[in-house]
Design a protein around this motif. Structure first.
Motif, PDB file in Angstrom:
ATOM      1  N   MET A  16      -7.728   3.164  -0.229  1.00 48.89           N
ATOM      2  CA  MET A  16      -8.429   2.207  -0.618  1.00 48.89           C
ATOM      3  C   MET A  16      -9.765   1.970  -0.546  1.00 48.89           C
ATOM      4  O   MET A  16     -10.118   3.103  -0.705  1.00 48.89           O
ATOM      5  CB  MET A  16      -7.854   0.524   0.004  1.00 48.89           C
ATOM      6  CG  MET A  16      -8.877   0.278   1.478  1.00 48.89           C
ATOM      7  SD  MET A  16      -8.329  -0.739   3.434  1.00 48.89           S
ATOM      8  CE  MET A  16      -6.557  -0.080   2.810  1.00 48.89           C
ATOM      9  N   GLN A  20     -12.477  -2.725  -0.121  1.00 47.82           N
ATOM     10  CA  GLN A  20     -11.225  -3.572   0.162  1.00 47.82           C
ATOM     11  C   GLN A  20     -10.650  -2.980   1.627  1.00 47.82           C
ATOM     12  O   GLN A  20     -10.523  -4.129   2.263  1.00 47.82           O
ATOM     13  CB  GLN A  20     -10.334  -2.907  -0.581  1.00 47.82           C
ATOM     14  CG  GLN A  20     -10.251  -3.303  -1.807  1.00 47.82           C
ATOM     15  CD  GLN A  20      -9.105  -2.485  -2.611  1.00 47.82           C
ATOM     16  OE1 GLN A  20      -9.337  -1.178  -2.342  1.00 47.82           O
ATOM     17  NE2 GLN A  20      -8.901  -3.003  -3.721  1.00 47.82           N
ATOM     18  N   TRP A  21     -11.454  -2.344   2.413  1.00 46.16           N
ATOM     19  CA  TRP A  21     -11.503  -2.077   3.824  1.00 46.16           C
ATOM     20  C   TRP A  21     -12.139  -3.322   4.544  1.00 46.16           C
ATOM     21  O   TRP A  21     -11.388  -3.611   5.549  1.00 46.16           O
ATOM     22  CB  TRP A  21     -11.876  -0.281   3.781  1.00 46.16           C
ATOM     23  CG  TRP A  21     -11.576  -0.204   5.517  1.00 46.16           C
ATOM     24  CD1 TRP A  21     -10.264   0.373   5.720  1.00 46.16           C
ATOM     25  CD2 TRP A  21     -12.578  -0.401   6.370  1.00 46.16           C
ATOM     26  NE1 TRP A  21     -10.824   0.633   7.322  1.00 46.16           N
ATOM     27  CE2 TRP A  21     -11.837   0.334   7.525  1.00 46.16           C
ATOM     28  CE3 TRP A  21     -13.676  -0.772   6.108  1.00 46.16           C
ATOM     29  CZ2 TRP A  21     -12.905   0.834   8.130  1.00 46.16           C
ATOM     30  CZ3 TRP A  21     -14.637  -0.122   7.116  1.00 46.16           C
ATOM     31  CH2 TRP A  21     -14.374   0.031   9.091  1.00 46.16           C
ATOM     32  N   THR A  23     -12.500  -5.692   3.984  1.00 41.05           N
ATOM     33  CA  THR A  23     -12.885  -6.670   4.022  1.00 41.05           C
ATOM     34  C   THR A  23     -11.002  -7.240   4.875  1.00 41.05           C
ATOM     35  O   THR A  23     -11.353  -8.143   5.365  1.00 41.05           O
ATOM     36  CB  THR A  23     -12.076  -7.915   2.385  1.00 41.05           C
ATOM     37  OG1 THR A  23     -13.317  -7.859   1.769  1.00 41.05           O
ATOM     38  CG2 THR A  23     -11.629  -8.375   2.800  1.00 41.05           C
ATOM     39  N   THR A  58     -11.587 -16.028   0.351  1.00 37.55           N
ATOM     40  CA  THR A  58     -10.688 -15.038   0.547  1.00 37.55           C
ATOM     41  C   THR A  58      -9.958 -15.092   2.176  1.00 37.55           C
ATOM     42  O   THR A  58      -8.937 -14.090   1.587  1.00 37.55           O
ATOM     43  CB  THR A  58     -11.652 -13.764   1.528  1.00 37.55           C
ATOM     44  OG1 THR A  58     -13.640 -13.769   0.313  1.00 37.55           O
ATOM     45  CG2 THR A  58     -11.702 -12.244   1.710  1.00 37.55           C
ATOM     46  N   THR A  62      -5.988 -13.224   0.797  1.00 42.71           N
ATOM     47  CA  THR A  62      -5.845 -11.633   1.535  1.00 42.71           C
ATOM     48  C   THR A  62      -4.169 -12.073   2.563  1.00 42.71           C
ATOM     49  O   THR A  62      -3.046 -11.464   2.353  1.00 42.71           O
ATOM     50  CB  THR A  62      -6.462 -11.305   2.351  1.00 42.71           C
ATOM     51  OG1 THR A  62      -7.421 -11.043   1.784  1.00 42.71           O
ATOM     52  CG2 THR A  62      -5.960 -10.573   2.619  1.00 42.71           C
TER      53      THR A  62
END
Length: 76
Positions: A16, A20-21, A23, A58, A62
């Motif tokens: 990723m 992304q990591w 988050t 978010t 997710t």
């Protein structure tokens, strides 16, 4: 070294992008705080979101549920 080299290595190693990591780490920390009883607003602030609505968006994207729903837990 160009900026793309570490980005490419990060993606290769973790599967990723760095954003992304990051988050994922922030959402995981939020899950811990919410499970401990912290409010949604306070959790968003502590995890670095600028606004509560950005945090809710978010987290929901997710986790598939709002942080408030997650905080209440199963069986409400």
């Amino acid at each position: 070294m160009s900026e793309r080299i570490p980005a490419r290595l990060f993606r290769t190693e973790f599967g990723m992008t760095y954003p992304q990591w990051r988050t994922g780490v922030r959402v995981f920390h939020a899950m811990v705080l919410l499970a401990e009883g912290a409010s949604v607003s306070e959790t968003g602030r502590q995890c670095g979101w600028a606004t509560t609505s950005a945090f809710i968006y978010t987290f929901s994207r997710t986790m598939g549920q709002t942080p408030g729903t997650y905080r209440i837990g199963p069986g409400g």
